[in-house]
Scaffold this motif. Sequence first.
Motif, PDB file in Angstrom:
ATOM      1  N   SER A  81      29.107 -12.194 -17.645  1.00 38.46           N
ATOM      2  CA  SER A  81      28.765 -13.020 -18.922  1.00 38.46           C
ATOM      3  C   SER A  81      27.104 -13.054 -19.193  1.00 38.46           C
ATOM      4  N   SER A  91      28.595 -19.563 -14.346  1.00 41.26           N
ATOM      5  CA  SER A  91      29.428 -19.031 -15.496  1.00 41.26           C
ATOM      6  C   SER A  91      30.749 -18.759 -14.710  1.00 41.26           C
ATOM      7  N   MET A  96      33.139 -20.660 -18.188  1.00 43.95           N
ATOM      8  CA  MET A  96      32.414 -20.744 -19.371  1.00 43.95           C
ATOM      9  C   MET A  96      30.945 -19.850 -19.625  1.00 43.95           C
ATOM     10  N   ALA A 100      27.375 -22.494 -23.200  1.00 45.35           N
ATOM     11  CA  ALA A 100      28.177 -23.474 -23.307  1.00 45.35           C
ATOM     12  C   ALA A 100      28.202 -24.487 -22.186  1.00 45.35           C
ATOM     13  N   ASN A 101      27.924 -24.165 -20.918  1.00 46.67           N
ATOM     14  CA  ASN A 101      27.931 -24.899 -19.799  1.00 46.67           C
ATOM     15  C   ASN A 101      26.734 -25.860 -19.485  1.00 46.67           C
ATOM     16  N   THR A 335      38.093 -27.151 -20.841  1.00 47.06           N
ATOM     17  CA  THR A 335      36.580 -26.702 -21.123  1.00 47.06           C
ATOM     18  C   THR A 335      36.252 -25.151 -20.705  1.00 47.06           C
ATOM     19  N   GLN A 337      36.663 -21.298 -21.182  1.00 46.38           N
ATOM     20  CA  GLN A 337      36.556 -20.363 -22.142  1.00 46.38           C
ATOM     21  C   GLN A 337      37.096 -18.842 -21.610  1.00 46.38           C
ATOM     22  N   TRP A 474      32.868 -15.959 -32.611  1.00 42.88           N
ATOM     23  CA  TRP A 474      32.704 -16.306 -31.177  1.00 42.88           C
ATOM     24  C   TRP A 474      31.742 -17.437 -30.942  1.00 42.88           C
ATOM     25  N   ARG A 475      30.429 -17.259 -31.517  1.00 41.83           N
ATOM     26  CA  ARG A 475      29.406 -18.072 -31.304  1.00 41.83           C
ATOM     27  C   ARG A 475      29.857 -19.628 -31.858  1.00 41.83           C
ATOM     28  N   GLU A 477      32.947 -20.763 -32.183  1.00 45.60           N
ATOM     29  CA  GLU A 477      34.047 -21.379 -31.454  1.00 45.60           C
ATOM     30  C   GLU A 477      33.265 -21.700 -30.045  1.00 45.60           C
ATOM     31  N   THR A 478      32.490 -21.264 -29.395  1.00 42.82           N
ATOM     32  CA  THR A 478      31.876 -21.563 -28.311  1.00 42.82           C
ATOM     33  C   THR A 478      30.810 -22.575 -28.026  1.00 42.82           C
ATOM     34  N   ASP A 480      27.675 -22.138 -29.660  1.00 40.17           N
ATOM     35  CA  ASP A 480      26.551 -21.526 -29.436  1.00 40.17           C
ATOM     36  C   ASP A 480      25.201 -21.715 -30.553  1.00 40.17           C
TER      37      ASP A 480
END
Length: 495
Positions: A81, A91, A96, A100-101, A335, A337, A474-475, A477-478, A480
């Motif tokens: 990741s 990660s 995640m 995000a984490n 949590t 992903q 994606w950004r 949804e997560t 970012d």
Amino acid sequence: MSIIKIRSLNTLVIIYFASLSCNSQEKFTKHVKNEKQLNVVLILLDDQGYDTSVDGTKGINTPVFDAFSKSGMRFTNSYASVPSCSPSRSSINTGMFPHANGHWRNTITPKLSDPDVFFGTESKTVDAVGVHEYIKTLPEILKENGFFTAITQKFHMSPPWKFPYSDRNPVHNNPKEYKKVIAEFIDKSGDQPFFFQANISPPHRNFDANMNEFPEFMADPNAITVPDYLPDTPLMRKDLSKYFGCIQLADACAGAIIETLKAKGVYENTLIIFTSDQGQPYHRAKASAYSEGLHVPFAVVGPNVSKANVSEALISHVDIMPTILDFLHLPIPETVQGKSLLPVFSGKEKSVNGRKYVFGEHNSHGPNPKEHYPSRIIFDGQFYFIKNLMPNKDYLLPADLSDVKGWNNRSYEATVNAQFTHPKQYNLLRLLESGRPAEELYDMKNDPYQLVNLAENEKYKAKKEELLKALILWRNETGDVADNPAKIKARQVSQ
């Protein structure tokens, strides 16, 4: 003898034999439990790119990985990741992405040889960056569910109390020592199911330290193929041959771990994942968003895993935690992903939940602001798109990617020296440090080393727009917000 005494004697005899029966039943039940008990071992190499003999890399010999993958399943499109050690490992253990984490760069953490107090809330070694407290990590969940957990080589995750391993051992590059340590871990686990994060230090630099200790694993500089993004010079070949030699040493360490699991009779009931935390320890690979920094080997063996199977499914390191929990029949936190890979492992599914893309990121290798260069990537199996969030910013390469002192890195020097003989490779290095465009698009089937940027090519406009749209989604949804200072500040205040 009275009737009462006879009855009493009979009762004692009955109780005695019943006791024997119960003990036998208890031993039998215990045996059956151990036979069905599911364990997990994650073999995690340090800085090994997609470089194995079974995957076609010339001048290298990885017999353990090759045989292991043929007895299970090998993935050709496995991506970390993030291309830096600490955030990659966190990660993996949260399922995640680093943005995000909360663990978005390398961190200062305790050594595995440090006393227990260094791993608790009173630790004297705590970095300002780390996994958010509300997020459940894999070691936390496994501890709550009665697992014996252990880790080798290095910790490198933050904060330390979020990763409560039952045991730790700093063994890092010696196959004989790995046999001893893994055997001790299994013995210490007793009746508990276990999870081992078996970290191995090679091929992380310094290469010379490993090759001086284990010269028998050294690779032949004349037998290797130099990647197109690096200049093919004698000095570069020498550096790469040491990298390949370290991979061969790491392969032997992994073999010692697998051999010990077999010798201890737990191999058949253990899910074993064999991969690397990130890609090659070279510029334009490690600590960058390019494919050579994220594309890693990945093979798995275990119960219900398809044998002698090669998959082109797009998989990510954020999938490792949910896969392990799914395998152990434990609930997966909301949590997380990533997605469980078990349906793909079994051969029932060819893709991960219909996945069309795999994502990745780079933020900063270390705390130095000059090393901060946030990028986001999306890959569809052929086209690889990079969005550089601060394209006008200069980028300082981490020390292990450029310095001879301490790291014995000769690849940077070799590239600079090849300015006139290999101008393309030299210019790629200079572009890495200053002047990268906001968008980069590469056709990985025709340009695997990402030498020709197609982002401004009208022929690929539709593909670029497709990938950019999916990346933005994606950004969002997560969560970012790396390129939005106001949102970053608001998040820090709320946490």
